[in-house]
Design a protein around this motif. Structure first.
Motif, PDB file in Angstrom:
ATOM      1  N   LYS A 136       8.509  -5.289  -3.548  1.00  0.00           N
ATOM      2  CA  LYS A 136       7.458  -4.449  -2.989  1.00  0.00           C
ATOM      3  C   LYS A 136       6.308  -4.411  -3.986  1.00  0.00           C
ATOM      4  CE  LYS A 136       6.555  -0.002  -0.938  1.00  0.00           C
ATOM      5  NZ  LYS A 136       7.079   1.296  -0.587  1.00  0.00           N
ATOM      6  N   VAL A 137       5.101  -4.721  -3.527  1.00  0.00           N
ATOM      7  CA  VAL A 137       3.918  -4.726  -4.380  1.00  0.00           C
ATOM      8  C   VAL A 137       2.916  -3.727  -3.806  1.00  0.00           C
ATOM      9  CG1 VAL A 137       2.126  -6.134  -5.447  1.00  0.00           C
ATOM     10  CG2 VAL A 137       4.338  -7.166  -4.884  1.00  0.00           C
ATOM     11  N   ASP A 138       2.549  -2.742  -4.615  1.00  0.00           N
ATOM     12  CA  ASP A 138       1.650  -1.677  -4.180  1.00  0.00           C
ATOM     13  C   ASP A 138       0.477  -1.538  -5.137  1.00  0.00           C
ATOM     14  OD1 ASP A 138       3.266  -0.508  -1.981  1.00  0.00           O
ATOM     15  OD2 ASP A 138       4.647   0.011  -3.594  1.00  0.00           O
ATOM     16  N   VAL A 139      -0.568  -0.868  -4.669  1.00  0.00           N
ATOM     17  CA  VAL A 139      -1.669  -0.449  -5.517  1.00  0.00           C
ATOM     18  C   VAL A 139      -1.613   1.071  -5.573  1.00  0.00           C
ATOM     19  CG1 VAL A 139      -4.183  -0.292  -5.720  1.00  0.00           C
ATOM     20  CG2 VAL A 139      -3.127  -2.432  -5.000  1.00  0.00           C
ATOM     21  N   ALA A 140      -1.673   1.606  -6.793  1.00  0.00           N
ATOM     22  CA  ALA A 140      -1.640   3.054  -6.981  1.00  0.00           C
ATOM     23  C   ALA A 140      -2.894   3.492  -7.719  1.00  0.00           C
ATOM     24  CB  ALA A 140      -0.405   3.459  -7.784  1.00  0.00           C
ATOM     25  N   HIS A 148      -6.548  -4.754  -5.554  1.00  0.00           N
ATOM     26  CA  HIS A 148      -6.025  -5.420  -4.355  1.00  0.00           C
ATOM     27  C   HIS A 148      -6.031  -6.942  -4.501  1.00  0.00           C
ATOM     28  CE1 HIS A 148      -5.078  -2.068  -1.731  1.00  0.00           C
ATOM     29  NE2 HIS A 148      -6.136  -1.454  -2.235  1.00  0.00           N
ATOM     30  N   VAL A 191      -1.453  -1.999 -10.328  1.00  0.00           N
ATOM     31  CA  VAL A 191      -0.545  -2.705  -9.425  1.00  0.00           C
ATOM     32  C   VAL A 191       0.883  -2.382  -9.848  1.00  0.00           C
ATOM     33  CG1 VAL A 191       0.225  -4.970  -8.629  1.00  0.00           C
ATOM     34  CG2 VAL A 191      -2.207  -4.529  -8.978  1.00  0.00           C
ATOM     35  N   TRP A 245      -7.113   2.065 -10.906  1.00  0.00           N
ATOM     36  CA  TRP A 245      -6.111   1.566  -9.977  1.00  0.00           C
ATOM     37  C   TRP A 245      -5.194   0.609 -10.722  1.00  0.00           C
ATOM     38  CZ3 TRP A 245     -10.966   2.945  -8.983  1.00  0.00           C
ATOM     39  CH2 TRP A 245     -11.190   3.786  -7.901  1.00  0.00           C
ATOM     40  N   ARG A 254      -3.006  -7.583  -6.503  1.00  0.00           N
ATOM     41  CA  ARG A 254      -1.835  -7.413  -5.631  1.00  0.00           C
ATOM     42  C   ARG A 254      -1.608  -8.674  -4.808  1.00  0.00           C
ATOM     43  NH1 ARG A 254      -0.884  -6.083  -0.261  1.00  0.00           N
ATOM     44  NH2 ARG A 254       1.082  -4.998   0.080  1.00  0.00           N
ATOM     45  N   ASN A 280       7.776  -3.352  -7.410  1.00  0.00           N
ATOM     46  CA  ASN A 280       9.047  -2.613  -7.332  1.00  0.00           C
ATOM     47  C   ASN A 280       8.975  -1.319  -8.125  1.00  0.00           C
ATOM     48  OD1 ASN A 280      10.181  -4.582  -5.680  1.00  0.00           O
ATOM     49  ND2 ASN A 280      10.827  -5.777  -7.444  1.00  0.00           N
TER      50      ASN A 280
END
Length: 71
Positions: free
Chosen positions: A4-8, A48, A30, A28, A51, A33
């Motif tokens: 799972k790859v997210d941007v926070a 992004h 990346v 921001w 990501r 997991n």
């Protein structure tokens, strides 16, 4: 394995000191997991893009694994 790859977004004290010194109060990052990978970014667009690069790399590795098992 599916990654799972997210941007926070990080706000306030979560922002690296170098960015805070430049007056930035938000950044921001990346997460792969749930673990932060790489640097903090000054814009969501940069994060992004990173990501997308992680997803491409992980998909490439997954496809190589599928090819090995199909042989």
């Amino acid at each position: 394995m599916h990654s799972k790859v997210d941007v926070a977004v990080m706000i306030g004290s979560g922002v690296p000191a170098s960015m805070q010194a430049q007056g930035k109060r938000v950044c921001w990052v990346v997460l792969v997991n749930g673990e932060r990978r790489g640097t903090a970014f000054a814009s969501p667009g940069e994060a992004h893009e990173c990501r997308a690069a992680w997803l491409a790399q992980l998909n490439k590795g997954a496809m190589a694994g599928v090819a090995r098992h199909a042989s």
